[in-house]
Design an enzyme around this catalytic site. Sequence first.
Site: not given
Length: 206
Positions: A84, A186, A188
């Site tokens: 990011c 992202h 994650e």
Amino acid sequence: MSDPVRVGIIDHGSGNLHSVERALRKVGATVTVSHDLAVLDDNDALVLPGVGALAACMAGLRAMGGDHLVHRWVDEGRPVLGICVGHQMLFERGRERGVDVECLGVLPGVVEELPARRLPHMGWNTVDPAARTRLFQHVGDERFYFVHSYGVLVDGHDDHVTAATHQGVTFVAAEEVGSVTSTQFHPEKSGAAGLSLLQRWLAVVS
């Protein structure tokens, strides 16, 4: 059976540290979150996270000496992953709310507000894999989670750039150059697709 990859996550004061930590642990890494340069240096791979304002993230990184750490790792060919705003920090500079921000200069390009009608670009999107990708070869129509108003526009063809498009605006979704990998999205927060990507990254850097 090989030992788990040891990943250091740079705590420069702004980033989804714990969600990144959880995701990496889930795919088999041993993870340390720290602002201590010596502790971070004692790892196999390094993650540069970041959320919020680019200028604030760069200031936090420089205050802890993390900019020198990242540059040294890149110079030594050790694996670094930007996520990011951490991805944005790896480029030459950024223009954010009238402020010109000097970034790390590891990757060529300028971070700027996306010229799209609707911002932020938030939600799930597909990507167009780079020709010379090691991580996105088999993503197909998998979607990744983005939340950003700024990015690096795609200008011409680059074999190392995985692109995404929002309202007709094409930007760098990920880049793989040498030991450096970075994602605007992202991983994650990208469910199974993101975990698979992190797992492939660990396999590449191990």
